[in-house]
Write a protein that holds these residues in place. Structure first.
Motif, PDB file in Angstrom:
ATOM      1  N   SER A  89      76.235  33.852 -48.334  1.00  0.00           N
ATOM      2  CA  SER A  89      75.916  33.754 -49.763  1.00  0.00           C
ATOM      3  C   SER A  89      75.302  35.051 -50.287  1.00  0.00           C
ATOM      4  CB  SER A  89      74.962  32.582 -49.999  1.00  0.00           C
ATOM      5  OG  SER A  89      74.560  32.524 -51.346  1.00  0.00           O
ATOM      6  N   LYS A  93      76.879  37.756 -52.987  1.00  0.00           N
ATOM      7  CA  LYS A  93      76.118  38.064 -54.199  1.00  0.00           C
ATOM      8  C   LYS A  93      75.863  39.566 -54.313  1.00  0.00           C
ATOM      9  CE  LYS A  93      71.808  36.872 -56.570  1.00  0.00           C
ATOM     10  NZ  LYS A  93      70.550  36.069 -56.482  1.00  0.00           N
ATOM     11  N   GLU A  96      79.476  41.287 -55.122  1.00  0.00           N
ATOM     12  CA  GLU A  96      80.446  40.565 -55.937  1.00  0.00           C
ATOM     13  C   GLU A  96      81.075  41.434 -57.035  1.00  0.00           C
ATOM     14  OE1 GLU A  96      78.573  37.270 -57.776  1.00  0.00           O
ATOM     15  OE2 GLU A  96      76.956  38.434 -58.723  1.00  0.00           O
TER      16      GLU A  96
END
Length: 242
Positions: A89, A93, A96
């Protein structure tokens, strides 16, 4: 961590000699530690790869996407499941917006080791549009014509203005067609070996891809990190005794 794993037998022997099991890890804990080391191994490889003296910014997108793939393929036990999910995750992030940065996308495309392998169709379309605009702008600047139609104040000849508009449009169309042909031919070339230097490839092929080679000097000259610069500055300071 890998060094600690290599000392597993020594740790067990030490615990036996001390007759104190509290100083030794259990079999389950050793297994978790080994699993964690395997999970983090790709990060060590990425760090070393991007810290290399000749590492270029073109390697960032392929490296990050490969890292994502490695993490997705890793199977972990329940104690590390949350850690792995959190790792994926945060990695997603952090990077991205990487494809929205034209410096990263252009350099990756112009690297004959990668080209469009790591791009979506939409991203490739944006790259082509950017190249067209950049090359047309460069041509205009070379001809002292910055996308405007020069009009003589003392001349009201609309025919002359019309001719200049048509000539300008014709120049843009020719540039686009030539660039399209170069891109198609470039993509048909086999991917360069991962360990081969891109600079030598472009030096050899610049006559075949004159327009693309203009962009190479702009985008394939940026290092992937500042580590090499820091090393160089450290050596300079050490040399001068500062």
């Amino acid at each position: 961590m890998l060094r600690f794993l290599e000392l597993e037998i020594c740790q067990d022997l030490f615990s036996e000699a001390e007759d104190d099991d509290s100083k030794s890890l259990t079999c389950a804990e050793w297994e978790i530690l080994e699993e964690l080391a395997n999970l983090l191994q790709p990060f060590e490889e990425v760090t070393k790869s991007l810290s290399y003296n000749e590492s270029c910014i073109s390697e960032v997108i392929p490296t990050i996407k490969t890292l994502h793939f490695c993490l997705s393929q890793q199977k972990v036990s329940s104690p590390l499941a949350f850690f792995k999910a959190d790792l994926e995750s945060n990695l997603k992030k952090r990077f991205e917006d990487l494809e929205s940065n034209i410096n990263f996308t252009m350099s990756t495309f112009l690297d004959p080791r990668f080209k469009t392998v790591f791009f979506s169709t939409n991203c490739f379309v944006k790259i082509k549009e950017y190249m067209e605009m950049t090359l047309i702008k460069d041509d205009n600047e070379a001809n002292d014509n910055v996308n405007t139609i020069p009009m003589k104040e003392d001349s009201g000849n609309l025919q002359d203005a019309l001719k200049e508009i048509i000539a300008s449009s014709h120049t843009k169309s020719c540039t686009n067609l030539i660039l399209e042909a170069e891109i198609d031919l470039y993509l048909k070339q086999e991917l360069l070996n991962r360990s081969s230097p891109t600079s030598k490839w472009w030096e050899k092929m610049k006559g075949i891809f004159p327009n693309l080679s203009k962009l190479v000097h702009r985008f394939l000259s940026t290092p992937s990190s500042i580590i090499y610069n820091e090393r160089l500055l450290f050596r300079i300071r050490k040399y001068f005794g500062q």
